[in-house]
Design an enzyme around this catalytic site. Sequence first.
Site, short mmCIF file in Angstrom:
data_model
loop_
_atom_site.label_atom_id
_atom_site.label_comp_id
_atom_site.label_asym_id
_atom_site.label_seq_id
_atom_site.Cartn_x
_atom_site.Cartn_y
_atom_site.Cartn_z
N LYS A 129 0.69 -1.11 0.04
CA LYS A 129 -0.11 0.00 0.17
C LYS A 129 0.93 1.28 -0.02
CE LYS A 129 -1.34 2.44 3.23
NZ LYS A 129 -2.00 2.87 4.57
N ASP A 134 -6.37 0.79 0.97
CA ASP A 134 -6.39 1.02 2.58
C ASP A 134 -7.86 0.25 3.10
OD1 ASP A 134 -8.29 2.92 2.05
OD2 ASP A 134 -7.17 4.67 2.77
#
Length: 207
Positions: A122, A140
Amino acid sequence: MVLSKRKARKVIEEIIALYPDAQPSLHFHTTFELLIAVMLSAQTTDAAVNKVTPALFKAFPTPQEMSQASIKELEGYISRLGLYRNKARFMQICSQQLVDRYQGQVPQTREELEALAGVGRKTANVVLSVGFGIPAFAVDTHVSRICKHHEIVAQTATPLQIEQRVMEVLPRKEWLAAHQAMILFGREVCHPRNPECSQFPQLYHLK
């Protein structure tokens, strides 16, 4: 049930239309600051990160300076954040890696970024897309929740599966806009408890 590719794309594009000017909420001036800020944001709100980074970046504006700081010294700047001890250690090691491997520059490939201490997929995707303008889609908690709530992916989908699904249904030029808009939509509408998505019927009544 999972929406068809066409319907899934329509849902995401409706969310982008709700937040056409969405921008990153983390404050940064350089790709190094962006990298550190995203690392710090794990299990912590962006607002909390923004409160500690001005003093942190003033004291250690470059990888060279941060790599020379002690872990205890770094902890003092970020002690209000969750997991601050681990984060301070990762910041110090990551900064040293940037100095040793990349002459103090943040690398521009996912593989190189993910090889840095404290950097997962991420974080790498955020740095690529926001920092370098390289198409990537970061997943997320907000993005994951929205994609599952609106049946863009199955409830059991992993972050990687969510990333791949969104990249499949959207053109590359919309990946960053989708990420930014979905973060705001997740914060303001599609809450973990009592989501208010029903206020936006265009997300459900798709032809």
